[in-house]
Design a protein around this motif. Structure first.
Motif, mmCIF file in Angstrom:
data_model
loop_
_atom_site.group_PDB
_atom_site.id
_atom_site.type_symbol
_atom_site.label_atom_id
_atom_site.label_comp_id
_atom_site.label_asym_id
_atom_site.label_seq_id
_atom_site.Cartn_x
_atom_site.Cartn_y
_atom_site.Cartn_z
ATOM 1 N N ALA A 1 0.906 -1.062 0.056
ATOM 2 C CA ALA A 1 -0.114 -0.068 -0.018
ATOM 3 C C ALA A 1 0.777 1.365 -0.023
ATOM 4 C CB ALA A 1 -0.942 -0.135 1.077
ATOM 5 N N ALA A 2 1.820 1.140 0.642
ATOM 6 C CA ALA A 2 2.874 2.379 0.898
ATOM 7 C C ALA A 2 3.479 2.872 -0.306
ATOM 8 C CB ALA A 2 3.878 2.380 1.795
ATOM 9 N N GLU A 3 3.577 1.943 -1.481
ATOM 10 C CA GLU A 3 4.344 2.181 -2.735
ATOM 11 C C GLU A 3 3.421 2.245 -3.891
ATOM 12 O OE1 GLU A 3 7.006 -1.086 -3.333
ATOM 13 O OE2 GLU A 3 7.828 -1.147 -1.240
ATOM 14 N N ALA A 4 2.175 2.074 -3.673
ATOM 15 C CA ALA A 4 1.289 2.091 -4.681
ATOM 16 C C ALA A 4 0.975 3.381 -5.610
ATOM 17 C CB ALA A 4 -0.279 1.764 -4.297
ATOM 18 N N ALA A 5 1.029 4.411 -4.830
ATOM 19 C CA ALA A 5 0.962 5.657 -5.691
ATOM 20 C C ALA A 5 2.258 5.812 -6.295
ATOM 21 C CB ALA A 5 0.627 7.016 -4.571
ATOM 22 N N GLY A 6 3.224 5.807 -5.815
ATOM 23 C CA GLY A 6 4.597 6.022 -6.463
ATOM 24 C C GLY A 6 4.948 5.311 -7.594
ATOM 25 N N LEU A 7 4.265 3.774 -7.615
ATOM 26 C CA LEU A 7 4.496 3.046 -8.430
ATOM 27 C C LEU A 7 4.093 3.429 -9.930
ATOM 28 C CD1 LEU A 7 5.599 0.037 -9.575
ATOM 29 C CD2 LEU A 7 3.398 -0.581 -9.167
ATOM 30 N N VAL A 8 2.714 3.921 -9.554
ATOM 31 C CA VAL A 8 2.278 4.272 -11.070
ATOM 32 C C VAL A 8 2.624 5.806 -11.499
ATOM 33 C CG1 VAL A 8 0.205 5.275 -9.760
ATOM 34 C CG2 VAL A 8 -0.255 4.438 -11.975
ATOM 35 N N ARG A 9 2.891 6.686 -10.324
ATOM 36 C CA ARG A 9 3.428 7.905 -10.707
ATOM 37 C C ARG A 9 4.720 7.903 -11.453
ATOM 38 N NH1 ARG A 9 3.893 9.629 -5.804
ATOM 39 N NH2 ARG A 9 1.502 10.622 -5.613
ATOM 40 N N ASP A 10 5.607 6.963 -11.270
ATOM 41 C CA ASP A 10 6.850 6.798 -11.834
ATOM 42 C C ASP A 10 6.845 5.635 -12.969
ATOM 43 O OD1 ASP A 10 8.070 8.176 -9.587
ATOM 44 O OD2 ASP A 10 8.448 6.395 -8.598
ATOM 45 N N GLY A 11 5.807 5.347 -13.630
ATOM 46 C CA GLY A 11 5.528 4.793 -14.713
ATOM 47 C C GLY A 11 5.779 3.362 -14.512
ATOM 48 N N GLY A 12 5.926 2.582 -13.243
ATOM 49 C CA GLY A 12 6.011 1.269 -13.215
ATOM 50 C C GLY A 12 4.595 0.521 -13.457
ATOM 51 N N ALA A 13 3.445 1.176 -13.573
ATOM 52 C CA ALA A 13 2.273 0.580 -14.063
ATOM 53 C C ALA A 13 1.505 1.546 -14.483
ATOM 54 C CB ALA A 13 1.649 -0.021 -12.591
ATOM 55 N N ASP A 14 0.651 1.190 -15.369
ATOM 56 C CA ASP A 14 -0.449 2.190 -16.054
ATOM 57 C C ASP A 14 -1.599 2.510 -15.348
ATOM 58 O OD1 ASP A 14 0.778 1.991 -19.012
ATOM 59 O OD2 ASP A 14 0.050 -0.307 -18.804
ATOM 60 N N ALA A 15 -2.075 1.772 -14.312
ATOM 61 C CA ALA A 15 -3.045 2.111 -13.350
ATOM 62 C C ALA A 15 -2.894 1.195 -12.021
ATOM 63 C CB ALA A 15 -4.321 2.068 -14.024
ATOM 64 N N VAL A 16 -3.263 1.768 -11.062
ATOM 65 C CA VAL A 16 -3.332 1.036 -9.534
ATOM 66 C C VAL A 16 -4.600 1.042 -8.793
ATOM 67 C CG1 VAL A 16 -2.387 2.857 -8.434
ATOM 68 C CG2 VAL A 16 -2.035 0.569 -7.694
ATOM 69 N N PHE A 17 -5.083 -0.013 -8.213
ATOM 70 C CA PHE A 17 -5.878 -0.108 -7.426
ATOM 71 C C PHE A 17 -5.373 0.243 -5.900
ATOM 72 C CE2 PHE A 17 -8.627 -2.473 -10.433
ATOM 73 C CZ PHE A 17 -9.547 -1.652 -10.561
ATOM 74 N N LEU A 18 -5.773 1.655 -5.310
ATOM 75 C CA LEU A 18 -5.001 1.782 -4.234
ATOM 76 C C LEU A 18 -6.381 2.339 -3.021
ATOM 77 C CD1 LEU A 18 -5.308 5.076 -4.398
ATOM 78 C CD2 LEU A 18 -3.104 5.097 -5.333
ATOM 79 N N ARG A 19 -5.538 2.663 -1.800
ATOM 80 C CA ARG A 19 -6.436 2.949 -0.709
ATOM 81 C C ARG A 19 -6.311 4.480 -0.444
ATOM 82 N NH1 ARG A 19 -5.533 -2.452 1.249
ATOM 83 N NH2 ARG A 19 -7.526 -3.332 1.323
ATOM 84 N N LEU A 20 -7.399 5.238 -0.286
ATOM 85 C CA LEU A 20 -7.324 6.616 0.284
ATOM 86 C C LEU A 20 -7.682 6.668 1.643
ATOM 87 C CD1 LEU A 20 -9.411 8.061 -2.487
ATOM 88 C CD2 LEU A 20 -6.930 7.767 -2.690
ATOM 89 N N PRO A 21 -6.989 7.546 2.486
ATOM 90 C CA PRO A 21 -6.054 8.621 1.862
ATOM 91 C C PRO A 21 -4.905 8.059 1.344
ATOM 92 C CG PRO A 21 -6.193 8.951 4.335
ATOM 93 C CD PRO A 21 -7.201 7.743 3.913
ATOM 94 N N THR A 22 -4.420 8.928 0.630
ATOM 95 C CA THR A 22 -2.780 8.619 0.177
ATOM 96 C C THR A 22 -2.498 9.782 -0.480
ATOM 97 O OG1 THR A 22 -1.229 7.039 -0.990
ATOM 98 C CG2 THR A 22 -3.303 7.578 -2.035
ATOM 99 N N ASP A 23 -1.075 10.030 -1.054
ATOM 100 C CA ASP A 23 -0.520 11.236 -1.546
ATOM 101 C C ASP A 23 -1.110 11.116 -3.182
ATOM 102 O OD1 ASP A 23 0.844 13.536 -2.525
ATOM 103 O OD2 ASP A 23 2.817 12.572 -2.472
ATOM 104 N N ARG A 24 -1.886 12.184 -3.423
ATOM 105 C CA ARG A 24 -2.464 11.820 -4.973
ATOM 106 C C ARG A 24 -1.698 12.840 -5.756
ATOM 107 N NH1 ARG A 24 -8.892 12.203 -4.175
ATOM 108 N NH2 ARG A 24 -8.611 12.479 -6.217
#
Length: 256
Positions: A43-66
């Motif tokens: 969960a802690a890496e989900a937003a960063g992964l898609v932000r850095d191009g490691g995935a096209d999309a991600v199912f994550l939990r809010l709240p998080t850094d968007r």
């Protein structure tokens, strides 16, 4: 192989507890020519992964850094407290036949409540008494609950994911809630991303939403001569010209 020669694919990540199977199945039905790859991410890496191009999309939990991300909230999870089956909270509910009754924060006042480092609930104040140390992961915290060290409050999907026969869980009232969202980069909404958004939002295959090729213009109707057909007899004549209607003329009457 150049970039333009690489066949299209869609990379989808998801955090523990989320089950994307239904959406993946629909993708394979509608887009069989485009492979979809799944990748579970902490969960802690989900937003960063898609932000850095490691995935096209991600199912994550809010709240998080968007920051730099789109996010479509999909549903809110029930928050539950995980306890040993012989814990007073579980036993009292079973004896009173109130299995679905919620537990309050006051019910946990005398218990140690574990707070793992990968917690996603965003507590202002954790109920119960704090543990001496924070477990590294939710999985570690589950093991401590089974050992009788404390209790754990998590989204219900995580309680199910880490199910054990010696543990149970009850809904917790008044606690923070976790929302599951679909997220992707703000500056890149591709055609494949539009397709997946449509699937997640329940659009049908014939929906007009999303990016679609424009419908072809209707073909112009050709004139009969252009199609090799002769015009129907009598067409094109003006009224009053030629032979009158009603067949042949009779002979003129002889004058007496």
């Amino acid at each position: 192989m150049t970039g333009s020669d690489v066949p299209p694919s869609f990379r989808l990540a998801y955090v523990p507890g989320v089950t994307p199977a239904k959406w993946v199945r629909i993708w394979h039905e509608r887009m069989p020519e485009v492979p979809l790859t799944l990748h579970q991410v902490p969960a802690a890496e989900a937003a960063g992964l898609v932000r850095d191009g490691g995935a096209d999309a991600v199912f994550l939990r809010l709240p998080t850094d968007r920051t730099g991300l789109h996010a479509i909230p999909l549903y809110t999870e029930t928050t539950v407290v995980v306890v040993p089956k012989d814990h007073l909270v579980a036993v009292s509910k079973e004896m009173s036949k109130e299995m679905s009754e919620e537990v309050s924060a006051e019910d946990l006042a005398d218990d140690v409540v574990l707070h793992p480092l990968d917690d996603t609930l965003g507590w202002d104040r954790l109920p119960g008494r704090p543990a001496i140390e924070r477990p590294a992961t939710t999985a570690d915290a589950i093991e401590l609950v089974a050992a009788g060290v404390g209790l754990l409050v998590v989204p219900q999907s995580l309680a199910r994911l880490h199910h054990r026969k010696d543990l149970t869980y009850r809904p917790l009232s008044g606690g923070p809630e976790s929302r599951v969202a679909l997220s992707w980069p703000e500056d890149e909404t591709t055609d494949l991303m539009e397709q997946f958004i449509g699937i997640v939002r329940g659009r049908t295959v014939n929906s007009t939403r999303g990016r679609q090729a424009p419908a072809p213009a209707p073909a112009k109707r050709k004139r009969p001569e252009a199609e090799g057909r002769k015009p129907a007899a009598g067409r094109g004549r003006q009224r009053g010209s030629g032979a009158p209607r009603g067949g042949k003329r009779g002979k003129p009457r002889r004058r007496s």
